[in-house]
Design a protein around this motif. Structure first.
Motif, PDB file in Angstrom:
ATOM      1  N   TRP A  58       0.840  -1.200   0.000  1.00  0.00           N
ATOM      2  CA  TRP A  58       0.000   0.000   0.000  1.00  0.00           C
ATOM      3  C   TRP A  58       0.879   1.255   0.000  1.00  0.00           C
ATOM      4  CZ3 TRP A  58      -1.790   4.516   2.057  1.00  0.00           C
ATOM      5  CH2 TRP A  58      -3.121   4.858   1.801  1.00  0.00           C
ATOM      6  N   LYS A  59       1.915   1.227   0.829  1.00  0.00           N
ATOM      7  CA  LYS A  59       2.824   2.374   0.912  1.00  0.00           C
ATOM      8  C   LYS A  59       3.564   2.592  -0.408  1.00  0.00           C
ATOM      9  CE  LYS A  59       6.814   4.031   3.595  1.00  0.00           C
ATOM     10  NZ  LYS A  59       7.764   3.691   4.698  1.00  0.00           N
ATOM     11  N   THR A  60       4.037   1.518  -1.016  1.00  0.00           N
ATOM     12  CA  THR A  60       4.751   1.620  -2.285  1.00  0.00           C
ATOM     13  C   THR A  60       3.832   2.120  -3.398  1.00  0.00           C
ATOM     14  OG1 THR A  60       6.251  -0.179  -1.655  1.00  0.00           O
ATOM     15  CG2 THR A  60       6.056   0.326  -4.013  1.00  0.00           C
ATOM     16  N   ALA A  61       2.593   1.614  -3.403  1.00  0.00           N
ATOM     17  CA  ALA A  61       1.634   2.046  -4.423  1.00  0.00           C
ATOM     18  C   ALA A  61       1.334   3.536  -4.287  1.00  0.00           C
ATOM     19  CB  ALA A  61       0.347   1.225  -4.308  1.00  0.00           C
ATOM     20  N   LEU A  62       1.162   4.011  -3.058  1.00  0.00           N
ATOM     21  CA  LEU A  62       0.889   5.432  -2.849  1.00  0.00           C
ATOM     22  C   LEU A  62       2.062   6.273  -3.334  1.00  0.00           C
ATOM     23  CD1 LEU A  62      -0.810   7.761  -1.733  1.00  0.00           C
ATOM     24  CD2 LEU A  62       0.249   7.355   0.498  1.00  0.00           C
ATOM     25  N   ARG A  63       3.262   5.841  -3.042  1.00  0.00           N
ATOM     26  CA  ARG A  63       4.448   6.595  -3.469  1.00  0.00           C
ATOM     27  C   ARG A  63       4.513   6.675  -4.994  1.00  0.00           C
ATOM     28  NH1 ARG A  63       9.733   4.461  -0.754  1.00  0.00           N
ATOM     29  NH2 ARG A  63       8.572   5.262   1.052  1.00  0.00           N
ATOM     30  N   ALA A  85      -8.767   9.246  -3.721  1.00  0.00           N
ATOM     31  CA  ALA A  85      -9.296  10.420  -3.023  1.00  0.00           C
ATOM     32  C   ALA A  85      -8.190  11.166  -2.294  1.00  0.00           C
ATOM     33  CB  ALA A  85     -10.389   9.994  -2.043  1.00  0.00           C
ATOM     34  N   LEU A  86      -7.255  10.418  -1.708  1.00  0.00           N
ATOM     35  CA  LEU A  86      -6.144  11.056  -0.995  1.00  0.00           C
ATOM     36  C   LEU A  86      -5.273  11.855  -1.956  1.00  0.00           C
ATOM     37  CD1 LEU A  86      -4.560  11.339   1.676  1.00  0.00           C
ATOM     38  CD2 LEU A  86      -3.289   9.290   1.020  1.00  0.00           C
ATOM     39  N   ILE A  87      -4.957  11.283  -3.108  1.00  0.00           N
ATOM     40  CA  ILE A  87      -4.127  11.966  -4.101  1.00  0.00           C
ATOM     41  C   ILE A  87      -4.849  13.197  -4.640  1.00  0.00           C
ATOM     42  CG2 ILE A  87      -3.143  11.733  -6.415  1.00  0.00           C
ATOM     43  CD1 ILE A  87      -2.550   8.780  -5.637  1.00  0.00           C
ATOM     44  N   TRP A  95      -5.443  20.722  -2.437  1.00  0.00           N
ATOM     45  CA  TRP A  95      -5.126  21.536  -1.267  1.00  0.00           C
ATOM     46  C   TRP A  95      -3.630  21.746  -1.072  1.00  0.00           C
ATOM     47  CZ3 TRP A  95      -9.105  23.933   1.032  1.00  0.00           C
ATOM     48  CH2 TRP A  95     -10.388  23.437   0.767  1.00  0.00           C
ATOM     49  N   GLY A  96      -2.834  21.320  -2.037  1.00  0.00           N
ATOM     50  CA  GLY A  96      -1.396  21.568  -1.956  1.00  0.00           C
ATOM     51  C   GLY A  96      -0.709  20.816  -0.828  1.00  0.00           C
ATOM     52  N   LEU A  97      -1.101  19.563  -0.595  1.00  0.00           N
ATOM     53  CA  LEU A  97      -0.496  18.765   0.470  1.00  0.00           C
ATOM     54  C   LEU A  97       0.672  17.950  -0.081  1.00  0.00           C
ATOM     55  CD1 LEU A  97      -3.731  17.384   2.187  1.00  0.00           C
ATOM     56  CD2 LEU A  97      -2.540  19.560   2.606  1.00  0.00           C
ATOM     57  N   ASP A  98       1.642  17.710   0.754  1.00  0.00           N
ATOM     58  CA  ASP A  98       2.793  16.888   0.396  1.00  0.00           C
ATOM     59  C   ASP A  98       2.622  15.519   1.058  1.00  0.00           C
ATOM     60  OD1 ASP A  98       5.188  15.699  -0.161  1.00  0.00           O
ATOM     61  OD2 ASP A  98       6.445  17.237   0.800  1.00  0.00           O
ATOM     62  N   GLU A 105      -1.443  17.196  10.933  1.00  0.00           N
ATOM     63  CA  GLU A 105      -0.895  18.381  10.269  1.00  0.00           C
ATOM     64  C   GLU A 105      -1.503  18.568   8.884  1.00  0.00           C
ATOM     65  OE1 GLU A 105       3.518  18.686  12.370  1.00  0.00           O
ATOM     66  OE2 GLU A 105       3.273  17.563  10.489  1.00  0.00           O
ATOM     67  N   GLN A 106      -1.791  17.485   8.189  1.00  0.00           N
ATOM     68  CA  GLN A 106      -2.439  17.605   6.879  1.00  0.00           C
ATOM     69  C   GLN A 106      -3.825  18.230   7.016  1.00  0.00           C
ATOM     70  OE1 GLN A 106      -0.663  16.894   4.105  1.00  0.00           O
ATOM     71  NE2 GLN A 106       0.996  16.268   5.453  1.00  0.00           N
ATOM     72  N   VAL A 107      -4.559  17.807   8.045  1.00  0.00           N
ATOM     73  CA  VAL A 107      -5.894  18.371   8.286  1.00  0.00           C
ATOM     74  C   VAL A 107      -5.796  19.867   8.573  1.00  0.00           C
ATOM     75  CG1 VAL A 107      -7.899  18.320   9.825  1.00  0.00           C
ATOM     76  CG2 VAL A 107      -6.829  16.181   9.096  1.00  0.00           C
ATOM     77  N   ILE A 108      -4.832  20.242   9.407  1.00  0.00           N
ATOM     78  CA  ILE A 108      -4.653  21.653   9.746  1.00  0.00           C
ATOM     79  C   ILE A 108      -4.319  22.467   8.499  1.00  0.00           C
ATOM     80  CG2 ILE A 108      -3.198  23.281  11.002  1.00  0.00           C
ATOM     81  CD1 ILE A 108      -5.217  21.782  12.733  1.00  0.00           C
ATOM     82  N   ARG A 109      -3.489  21.918   7.614  1.00  0.00           N
ATOM     83  CA  ARG A 109      -3.135  22.646   6.391  1.00  0.00           C
ATOM     84  C   ARG A 109      -4.355  22.877   5.510  1.00  0.00           C
ATOM     85  NH1 ARG A 109       1.683  19.315   6.649  1.00  0.00           N
ATOM     86  NH2 ARG A 109       3.452  20.621   7.214  1.00  0.00           N
TER      87      ARG A 109
END
Length: 217
Positions: free
Chosen positions: A80-85, A100-102, A108-111, A150-154
Motif C-alpha cells: 500500500w505504501k509503495t503504491a501510494l508513493r 481520493a487522498l491523491i 489543497w497543496g499537500l505533500d 498536520e495535513q488536516v490543519i493545512r
C-alpha cells in the motif's frame, strides 16, 4: 489565496472520483465519534478529511487484520505504501482511498511524502514495540499521528480557517494530538488487552496494582 472549497462539487463531474470520496466517507462513518466530529466541519471541508481519515484507517486495518499471519499483513502494508508513493507521482490511483487522498493533496497543496514516516511507524509497530516511559510514548505518538493531523490543519488554513491563532497554541498542538491518542487507547482498552497489545508506557503499567501478566499475556 483561498483554495476551491467545493471538493465534492468538483468531483461531481468525475464519477470514479466521486465514488472514491463516497468510499472514504463510508470508512469514516464506521467510527461514530470520528464521523460526528467531521460533521461539525463546513460541508466543503468534509471530503478531504474523509480521504485522510480513510487512508490512515486503511493502513491500520491492513496492519491489524485479525487472523492473518504477520508476513501477509506486513506485505500488504508495504504494498500500500509503495503504491501510494508511485501513484502520487502520476496523480491517480485505481484504489478508491488512495485516489481520493491523491486528489485531496492536489486540490489543497499537500505533500503526501510527509506521511511516509507515519506509515513506517505502523510497520514498526507490527514487529513489536516497547514504550518504557511517557517520553518514549509521546515520541511514538508524535511520529505516527502528528503528520496526519498536520495535513488536516493545512487544509483548514488553506480554506481560510484560522486554527492555530498563536505560537502558544501551535506549541500545544502535539499535546492535543497526544490527548486524542490516549483517549482512543483508553476507549479500546478491553479490546487491546484481549488482542495481547497495550500501547501504554511500561512505567505506568508497572505502577498499577494489577499483576503485570494481566497486561501482557
Amino acid at each position: 489565496m483561498r483554495h476551491d472549497l467545493r471538493t465534492a462539487e468538483a468531483a461531481g463531474g468525475n464519477p470514479p472520483l466521486r465514488s472514491a470520496y463516497r468510499v472514504c466517507c463510508g470508512v469514516t462513518r464506521r467510527d461514530p465519534a470520528e464521523y460526528a466530529l467531521v460533521q461539525l466541519l463546513p460541508a466543503a471541508l468534509r471530503p478531504p478529511y474523509w480521504a485522510l481519515w480513510a487512508a490512515a484507517s486503511t493502513v491500520d486495518d491492513l496492519a491489524d487484520a485479525p487472523g492473518e499471519p504477520f508476513e501477509s499483513r506486513a506485505a500488504r502494508v508495504a504494498e500500500w505504501k509503495t503504491a501510494l508513493r508511485r501513484e502520487r507521482e502520476v496523480g491517480s490511483s485505481p484504489d478508491p482511498v488512495r485516489a481520493a487522498l491523491i486528489d485531496t493533496a492536489a486540490r489543497w497543496g499537500l505533500d503526501l511524502s510527509e506521511l511516509d514516516g507515519a506509515i513506517r511507524v505502523v510497520q514498526e509497530d507490527m514487529v513489536g514495540r516497547r514504550l518504557t516511559n511517557w517520553h518514549a510514548w509521546e515520541q511514538w505518538n508524535g511520529d505516527g499521528q502528528l503528520p496526519w493531523f498536520e495535513q488536516v490543519i493545512r487544509v483548514m488554513l488553506r480554506a481560510g480557517i484560522v486554527v492555530l491563532p498563536g505560537t502558544a497554541n501551535f506549541n500545544a498542538f502535539p499535546e492535543l494530538v497526544c490527548g486524542v491518542r490516549l483517549s482512543d487507547i483508553l476507549t479500546d482498552l478491553s479490546e487491546d488487552l484481549a488482542g495481547g497489545h497495550l500501547l501504554l508506557p511500561e512505567s505506568e503499567l508497572a505502577s498499577t496494582p494489577a499483576p503485570r501478566t494481566t497486561c501482557f499475556d
